[in-house]
Design a protein around this motif. Structure first.
Motif, PDB file in Angstrom:
ATOM      1  N   ASN A 150      -4.875  -6.348   4.796  1.00 21.36           N
ATOM      2  CA  ASN A 150      -6.147  -5.675   4.588  1.00 21.36           C
ATOM      3  C   ASN A 150      -7.344  -6.611   4.652  1.00 21.36           C
ATOM      4  OD1 ASN A 150      -5.048  -3.051   4.134  1.00 21.36           O
ATOM      5  ND2 ASN A 150      -4.444  -3.687   2.083  1.00 21.36           N
ATOM      6  N   LEU A 176      -6.033  -4.896  -5.587  1.00 21.93           N
ATOM      7  CA  LEU A 176      -5.049  -4.713  -4.520  1.00 21.93           C
ATOM      8  C   LEU A 176      -4.500  -3.293  -4.515  1.00 21.93           C
ATOM      9  CD1 LEU A 176      -2.815  -7.918  -4.538  1.00 21.93           C
ATOM     10  CD2 LEU A 176      -4.844  -7.444  -3.155  1.00 21.93           C
ATOM     11  N   ASP A 177      -4.300  -2.767  -3.314  1.00 16.72           N
ATOM     12  CA  ASP A 177      -3.536  -1.535  -3.170  1.00 16.72           C
ATOM     13  C   ASP A 177      -2.054  -1.860  -3.218  1.00 16.72           C
ATOM     14  OD1 ASP A 177      -5.632   0.280  -2.973  1.00 16.72           O
ATOM     15  OD2 ASP A 177      -5.871  -0.071  -0.818  1.00 16.72           O
ATOM     16  N   PRO A 178      -1.207  -0.913  -3.605  1.00 16.21           N
ATOM     17  CA  PRO A 178       0.234  -1.175  -3.656  1.00 16.21           C
ATOM     18  C   PRO A 178       0.809  -1.501  -2.286  1.00 16.21           C
ATOM     19  CG  PRO A 178      -0.336   0.818  -4.868  1.00 16.21           C
ATOM     20  CD  PRO A 178      -1.550   0.425  -4.110  1.00 16.21           C
ATOM     21  N   PHE A 179       1.922  -2.188  -2.311  1.00 14.89           N
ATOM     22  CA  PHE A 179       2.666  -2.521  -1.096  1.00 14.89           C
ATOM     23  C   PHE A 179       3.749  -1.460  -0.849  1.00 14.89           C
ATOM     24  CE2 PHE A 179       6.501  -5.341   0.089  1.00 14.89           C
ATOM     25  CZ  PHE A 179       6.411  -5.025   1.427  1.00 14.89           C
ATOM     26  N   PHE A 232       2.786  -1.707  -8.938  1.00 17.55           N
ATOM     27  CA  PHE A 232       3.499  -2.516  -7.936  1.00 17.55           C
ATOM     28  C   PHE A 232       5.015  -2.440  -8.106  1.00 17.55           C
ATOM     29  CE2 PHE A 232      -0.660  -4.752  -8.243  1.00 17.55           C
ATOM     30  CZ  PHE A 232      -1.070  -4.576  -6.927  1.00 17.55           C
ATOM     31  N   TYR A 234       1.345  -8.354   2.417  1.00 13.28           N
ATOM     32  CA  TYR A 234       1.095  -6.995   2.917  1.00 13.28           C
ATOM     33  C   TYR A 234      -0.039  -6.318   2.158  1.00 13.28           C
ATOM     34  CZ  TYR A 234       5.019  -6.844   6.135  1.00 13.28           C
ATOM     35  OH  TYR A 234       5.841  -7.062   7.198  1.00 13.28           O
ATOM     36  N   ALA A 235      -0.051  -6.448   0.829  1.00 13.25           N
ATOM     37  CA  ALA A 235      -1.066  -5.754   0.034  1.00 13.25           C
ATOM     38  C   ALA A 235      -2.446  -6.379   0.206  1.00 13.25           C
ATOM     39  CB  ALA A 235      -0.670  -5.770  -1.444  1.00 13.25           C
ATOM     40  N   TRP A 236      -2.489  -7.698   0.325  1.00  8.56           N
ATOM     41  CA  TRP A 236      -3.771  -8.387   0.483  1.00  8.56           C
ATOM     42  C   TRP A 236      -4.007  -8.836   1.925  1.00  8.56           C
ATOM     43  CZ3 TRP A 236      -4.836 -13.432   1.993  1.00  8.56           C
ATOM     44  CH2 TRP A 236      -6.173 -13.824   1.875  1.00  8.56           C
ATOM     45  N   TYR A 270       5.386   2.463  -2.228  1.00  9.27           N
ATOM     46  CA  TYR A 270       4.942   3.709  -2.851  1.00  9.27           C
ATOM     47  C   TYR A 270       6.143   4.527  -3.325  1.00  9.27           C
ATOM     48  CZ  TYR A 270       0.689   2.388  -0.382  1.00  9.27           C
ATOM     49  OH  TYR A 270      -0.406   1.700   0.074  1.00  9.27           O
ATOM     50  N   LEU A 278       4.858  -9.091  -0.886  1.00  5.38           N
ATOM     51  CA  LEU A 278       3.980  -8.138  -1.561  1.00  5.38           C
ATOM     52  C   LEU A 278       2.521  -8.553  -1.389  1.00  5.38           C
ATOM     53  CD1 LEU A 278       4.525  -6.754  -5.182  1.00  5.38           C
ATOM     54  CD2 LEU A 278       2.269  -7.160  -4.235  1.00  5.38           C
TER      55      LEU A 278
END
Length: 413
Positions: free
Chosen positions: A114, A252-255, A279, A109-111, A257, A106
């Motif tokens: 990006n 953070l954006d979600p990993f 999350f 990928y989320a951090w 959805y 998580l």
């Protein structure tokens, strides 16, 4: 840590809460020494999950009927209980995952996808579990970042001088195991976190082998992220925890959805819900969360310091007994300075063969690389046998393990 003032555990009474430990194969009672892979689950945890399914089973955050409200309350309260357990600042800092590995992914990928680029470095240790090593390795390949490794010394401890050299201004994150699942080494994670923060880097700590058996205070460690698994702490499989500082989680954006993690959705765009739910998409692990809550209660009723003292005493005893055998090679720090596991090899016997012989004695241990292949390459062995202990294990069980080595010697003489 000194444990001299602590009252010893009533291991016989604790074992009564684990019917599986009474099982027999070919007339021999199970000796379960594979706790670093997964611990057994006590009756109060099983009962809590069973009661949930019998009395409160419904989906969470989706209904206003009584059952949904009960389920939602139980699920949310589990977050609160875990937050209290690790000294986090509330449920917003506790995300439920499937396990430690998913927590690592998580974050990666989320951090990682990006934020990392060719100019960034990810610093790991040579003793990392594949959950950390492989994940950051793959993210680095996609982003152009470089992965570097803090060396271990001959005793299986981190070379902190090397760590200080390696963690620098181009370090983006330091990811380290709190306790090695192969060496038993207890790492100075607070120091590693301080080094990371000195260079404006983040820290992630893999606490899978620490939270089950010692007090963990995420504020004292000051880790930005910390992950662990329910099934290694007398809880159910299928649930883990990713702790993160609230301000970092908010950025953070979600990993993943889907339903349950959104605030507003239109045909053109979507916005995300509050922490920690943004999350946790889809139907979550509700019964498992109930079980994890019960496991935390069970562990704290016993006392984490007492569990730690018991594990360390067993590890020291096992290390000393095995070290007294001339044909046994041990890995990691000495018996007075390790978590509750011992990895070793018997001369002339492959670890898988030794484990099979142990199974003939109904002794459950682990053979292989323990998801630390690069570490085993460094140790110069293809595999090792690992005996790992928990709150319900005894010296007598370790004696049975050592006695069973004689069978292996005779078979492979």
């Amino acid at each position: 840590m000194s444990h001299q003032h602590l009252e010893a555990l009533d291991v016989a009474a604790i074992r009564e809460e684990f019917p599986i430990l009474q099982r027999e194969f070919d007339g021999q009672q199970v000796v379960y020494l594979d706790n670093a892979a997964t611990t057994q689950t006590p009756d109060p945890v099983v009962d809590a999950m069973s009661d949930y399914y019998r009395e409160s089973n419904a989906n969470v955050h989706r209904g206003i009927h009584h059952l949904s409200q009960e389920a939602s309350n139980a699920y949310e309260t589990a977050h609160d209980r875990v937050a209290e357990f690790i000294n986090a600042d509330g449920r917003e800092e506790v995300v439920f995952t499937k396990n430690t590995t998913e927590g690592e992914n998580l974050l990666a990928y989320a951090w990682g996808l990006n934020e990392l680029g060719p100019e960034d470095e990810v610093v790991l240790t040579e003793m990392e579990h594949h959950a950390s090593l492989v994940t950051w390795q793959q993210i680095a390949e996609r982003t152009g970042a470089t992965v570097r490794y803090i060396r271990i010394d001959e005793d299986g401890r981190l070379d902190m001088d090397h760590a200080a050299d390696l963690i620098a201004d181009d370090t983006a994150i330091v990811s380290a195991a709190h306790v090695s699942n192969t060496l038993g080494t207890v790492n100075p994670v607070g120091q590693l976190t301080d080094l990371a923060h000195d260079h404006d880097a983040l820290s992630f700590i893999d606490g899978a082998q620490a939270v089950p058996n010692r007090p963990v205070d995420v504020k004292a460690i000051d880790a930005d992220f910390y992950a662990f698994s329910g099934h290694k702490m007398a809880g159910p499989t299928g649930i883990g925890v990713l702790y993160g500082k609230r301000d970092l989680f908010e950025e953070l954006d979600p990993f993943l959805y889907g339903g349950g993690m959104i605030r507003k959705v239109t045909f053109e765009d979507s916005t995300w819900g509050d922490l920690p739910w943004k999350f946790e998409p889809g139907t979550p692990q509700i019964a498992e969360a109930v079980g994890l809550h019960a496991a935390v209660d069970w562990l704290e009723d016993i006392g984490l310091e007492r569990i730690q003292a018991h594990e360390e005493e067993l590890a020291a005893y096992a290390y000393d007994r095995l070290a007294a055998e001339d044909d046994v090679e041990l890995y990691g720090p000495d018996g007075s300075d390790r978590g509750g596991l011992v990895s070793f090899n018997l001369d002339g016997v492959h670890a898988h063969d030794l484990t099979s012989i142990m199974n003939d004695h109904t002794i459950a241990v682990r053979a292989g690389d323990h998801c630390t292949q690069p570490l085993h390459d460094k140790l110069g062995v293809p595999a090792s046998t690992r005996a790992s202990f928990y709150v319900y294990n005894t010296r007598e069980e370790i004696d049975k393990l050592v006695d069973a080595l004689d069978d292996a010697r005779q078979l492979f003489a």
